[in-house]
Design an enzyme around this catalytic site. Structure first.
Site, mmCIF file in Angstrom:
data_model
loop_
_atom_site.group_PDB
_atom_site.id
_atom_site.type_symbol
_atom_site.label_atom_id
_atom_site.label_comp_id
_atom_site.label_asym_id
_atom_site.label_seq_id
_atom_site.Cartn_x
_atom_site.Cartn_y
_atom_site.Cartn_z
ATOM 1 N N ILE A 153 0.837 -1.206 0.000
ATOM 2 C CA ILE A 153 0.000 0.000 0.000
ATOM 3 C C ILE A 153 0.870 1.254 0.000
ATOM 4 C CG2 ILE A 153 -1.736 1.308 1.288
ATOM 5 C CD1 ILE A 153 -2.877 -1.401 2.215
ATOM 6 N N ASP A 172 11.108 2.319 6.369
ATOM 7 C CA ASP A 172 10.661 0.937 6.559
ATOM 8 C C ASP A 172 11.842 0.145 7.089
ATOM 9 O OD1 ASP A 172 9.948 -1.833 6.151
ATOM 10 O OD2 ASP A 172 8.399 -1.165 4.758
ATOM 11 N N THR A 233 -4.446 4.806 8.051
ATOM 12 C CA THR A 233 -5.319 3.756 7.504
ATOM 13 C C THR A 233 -4.765 2.387 7.862
ATOM 14 O OG1 THR A 233 -4.059 3.695 5.455
ATOM 15 C CG2 THR A 233 -6.016 5.120 5.477
ATOM 16 N N ALA A 234 -3.698 2.348 8.690
ATOM 17 C CA ALA A 234 -3.026 1.060 8.936
ATOM 18 C C ALA A 234 -3.819 0.237 9.946
ATOM 19 C CB ALA A 234 -1.594 1.300 9.397
ATOM 20 N N ARG A 235 -3.631 0.514 11.206
ATOM 21 C CA ARG A 235 -4.376 -0.195 12.239
ATOM 22 C C ARG A 235 -4.519 0.707 13.451
ATOM 23 N NH1 ARG A 235 -6.425 -2.969 9.236
ATOM 24 N NH2 ARG A 235 -6.446 -5.213 9.041
ATOM 25 N N ASP A 259 -8.909 6.198 9.983
ATOM 26 C CA ASP A 259 -9.849 5.196 9.457
ATOM 27 C C ASP A 259 -9.926 3.986 10.378
ATOM 28 O OD1 ASP A 259 -11.529 4.068 7.325
ATOM 29 O OD2 ASP A 259 -9.877 2.661 7.014
ATOM 30 N N GLU A 264 -12.733 -1.031 17.818
ATOM 31 C CA GLU A 264 -13.691 -0.905 16.719
ATOM 32 C C GLU A 264 -14.874 -1.828 16.982
ATOM 33 O OE1 GLU A 264 -11.788 -1.416 12.916
ATOM 34 O OE2 GLU A 264 -10.279 0.091 13.346
ATOM 35 N N HIS A 283 -13.281 2.378 9.251
ATOM 36 C CA HIS A 283 -12.448 1.320 8.673
ATOM 37 C C HIS A 283 -12.914 0.968 7.252
ATOM 38 C CE1 HIS A 283 -9.618 -2.186 9.903
ATOM 39 N NE2 HIS A 283 -9.556 -1.988 8.586
ATOM 40 N N ALA A 285 -11.273 2.520 4.411
ATOM 41 C CA ALA A 285 -10.293 2.961 3.408
ATOM 42 C C ALA A 285 -10.095 1.900 2.321
ATOM 43 C CB ALA A 285 -8.963 3.291 4.073
ATOM 44 N N GLY A 286 -10.158 0.636 2.710
ATOM 45 C CA GLY A 286 -9.917 -0.423 1.725
ATOM 46 C C GLY A 286 -11.189 -0.966 1.111
HETATM 47 N N1 LIG Z 1 -7.945 0.639 6.515
HETATM 48 C C1 LIG Z 1 -8.091 -0.360 5.680
HETATM 49 O O1 LIG Z 1 -9.174 -0.581 5.139
HETATM 50 C C2 LIG Z 1 -6.901 -1.231 5.340
HETATM 51 C C3 LIG Z 1 -6.941 -2.010 4.173
HETATM 52 C C4 LIG Z 1 -5.814 -2.757 3.847
HETATM 53 C C5 LIG Z 1 -4.696 -2.765 4.683
HETATM 54 N N2 LIG Z 1 -4.709 -2.026 5.830
HETATM 55 C C6 LIG Z 1 -3.518 -2.003 6.690
HETATM 56 O O2 LIG Z 1 -2.500 -1.312 5.991
HETATM 57 C C7 LIG Z 1 -1.220 -1.728 6.489
HETATM 58 C C8 LIG Z 1 -0.234 -1.952 5.349
HETATM 59 O O3 LIG Z 1 -0.703 -2.974 4.494
HETATM 60 P P1 LIG Z 1 0.219 -3.519 3.292
HETATM 61 O O4 LIG Z 1 -0.636 -4.417 2.482
HETATM 62 O O5 LIG Z 1 0.945 -2.413 2.625
HETATM 63 O O6 LIG Z 1 1.263 -4.398 4.117
HETATM 64 P P2 LIG Z 1 2.708 -4.875 3.657
HETATM 65 O O7 LIG Z 1 3.012 -6.054 4.500
HETATM 66 O O8 LIG Z 1 2.808 -4.990 2.189
HETATM 67 O O9 LIG Z 1 3.660 -3.653 4.121
HETATM 68 C C9 LIG Z 1 3.830 -3.287 5.450
HETATM 69 C C10 LIG Z 1 5.231 -2.710 5.592
HETATM 70 O O10 LIG Z 1 5.383 -2.154 6.899
HETATM 71 C C11 LIG Z 1 6.748 -2.344 7.269
HETATM 72 N N3 LIG Z 1 6.937 -2.142 8.693
HETATM 73 C C12 LIG Z 1 6.910 -3.066 9.703
HETATM 74 N N4 LIG Z 1 7.195 -2.453 10.869
HETATM 75 C C13 LIG Z 1 7.385 -1.149 10.608
HETATM 76 C C14 LIG Z 1 7.712 -0.016 11.406
HETATM 77 N N5 LIG Z 1 7.909 -0.126 12.714
HETATM 78 N N6 LIG Z 1 7.828 1.185 10.795
HETATM 79 C C15 LIG Z 1 7.641 1.313 9.462
HETATM 80 N N7 LIG Z 1 7.348 0.269 8.658
HETATM 81 C C16 LIG Z 1 7.214 -0.936 9.225
HETATM 82 C C17 LIG Z 1 7.055 -3.755 6.787
HETATM 83 O O11 LIG Z 1 8.447 -3.967 6.679
HETATM 84 C C18 LIG Z 1 6.333 -3.777 5.440
HETATM 85 O O12 LIG Z 1 7.202 -3.429 4.377
HETATM 86 C C19 LIG Z 1 -1.493 -2.940 7.372
HETATM 87 O O13 LIG Z 1 -1.524 -2.509 8.720
HETATM 88 C C20 LIG Z 1 -2.894 -3.350 6.989
HETATM 89 O O14 LIG Z 1 -3.532 -3.997 8.043
HETATM 90 C C21 LIG Z 1 -5.787 -1.259 6.159
#
Ligand SMILES: NC(=O)c1ccc[n+]([C@@H]2O[C@H](COP(=O)([O-])OP(=O)(O)OC[C@H]3O[C@@H](n4cnc5c(N)ncnc54)[C@H](O)[C@@H]3O)[C@@H](O)[C@H]2O)c1
Length: 308
Positions: A153, A172, A233-235, A259, A264, A283, A285-286
């Protein structure tokens, strides 16, 4: 006959596709009925969930025949991965299938928050004309986007941000500063402190882990540029939500979009009341029409392959 249990919303054609292999119990509300879910889980061969079903503890123990858990999304923090591995259960996320929806959400939120001009409908319809107060919004072009997490993402968000004229930096810990992905994408590798201090917009794209819980706390928010914008949008649980609200009220943060939340659904949250330039979404965004189709069909394919 194989039995597949789906506990949350899944796109109808993908559910039909699953039916070609066996019996499908599809109930988008099953997640809210733990006793029935546990009973159905006992003899299922596959379990398909979104992010609300907690695949751990009693539910995991009930999975005596299950070979695969399909996850209609990508974050795996609702699944006990070690426990699944121990039981020989394969876990299949919908990697990449909702990434574009999240990336579009981030860029749209960044534009709206920087501009600060889209909340005037009531005032304009009421005959006010708040032109002076809304004429100091900022353009997105030329601003710096800082990405925390440069996975699927983060990388897609970088591409969209560059298309609207932003400079993009990313931090990262899994990537060395000279990793090819930085050169390939034109994104600058950054250390954490430098990224936080120099970005106009910061967007979080890391997983929720023990090491990232409470990661973006009041100190990190204080270290941001005055007037910068924060998007999560992460968690939930990664960002200190009260610290975001305080920083918006004090004017240190110029805007925020959240988001995801530590709890939740977000129930009463008086700390967010009357916060300036704040976007809260449930929640989603995706979640789009297109991503629902992609996520559901990808997970159906993976589950069928695992059972086949
Ligand atoms: N809001 C939504 O609807 C929604 C939808 C999809 C994904 N997400 C969330 O988005 C996030 C990213 O998803 P993704 O598919 O890109 O995952 P991904 O696994 O492709 O990428 C995540 C990256 O975060 C890095 N990372 C780990 N610890 C870290 C830190 N302390 N600091 C910085 N980077 C760090 C990892 O090395 C990895 O490259 C996840 O938390 C996922 O749950 C949310």
């Amino acid at each position: 006959m194989l039995k597949i249990v789906v506990t949350e919303f899944m796109d109808a054609p993908a559910v039909d596709h699953l039916r070609t292999l066996g019996e499908v119990v599809y109930d988008p509300q099953l997640v809210d009925d733990p006793a029935r879910l546990k009973a159905l889980a006992a003899d299922c061969d596959a379990l398909i969930v979104r992010n609300r079903t907690q695949v751990r503890g009693e539910l995991l123990a009930a999975l005596t025949r299950c070979r695969v858990v399909g996850r209609l999304g990508v974050g795996l923090d609702n699944i006990d991965l070690a426990g699944c591995e121990e039981k020989g259960i394969q876990v299949c996320p919908a990697t990449g299938a909702n990434a574009n929806s999240v990336a579009e959400y981030v860029i749209a939120a960044a534009m709206i928050l920087l501009r600060g001009s889209y909340a005037s409908s009531d005032a304009v319809a009421a005959g006010q004309w708040p032109r002076d107060t809304l004429s100091q919004g900022r353009e997105i072009a030329g601003k710096t986007l800082g990405l925390l997490g440069f996975g699927s993402i983060g990388q897609l968000t970088a591409r969209l941000a560059q298309a609207v004229g932003m400079t993009v930096r990313a931090y990262d810990p899994a990537l060395q500063p000279h990793a090819a992905i930085f050169g390939d994408t034109g994104v600058a590798a950054s250390d954490l402190d430098g990224l936080i201090a120099q970005s106009d917009v910061i967007s979080l794209h890391m997983p929720l882990l023990d090491s990232t819980r409470n990661f973006y706390d009041a100190d990190r928010i204080r270290a941001m540029k005055r007037g910068a914008v924060l998007i999560n949008t992460a968690r939930g649980g990664i960002v200190d939500e009260r610290a975001v609200a305080d920083a918006l009220r004090s004017g240190h943060l110029g805007g925020a979009a959240l988001d995801v939340f530590a709890q939740e659904p977000l129930l009463a949250a008086p700390h967010f009341k009357d916060c300036p330039n704040l976007i809260l979404t449930p929640h989603t965004a995706g979640l789009t029409y297109e991503s629902n189709q992609r996520v559901s069909s990808l997970v159906a394919e993976k589950v069928l392959a695992a059972l086949g």
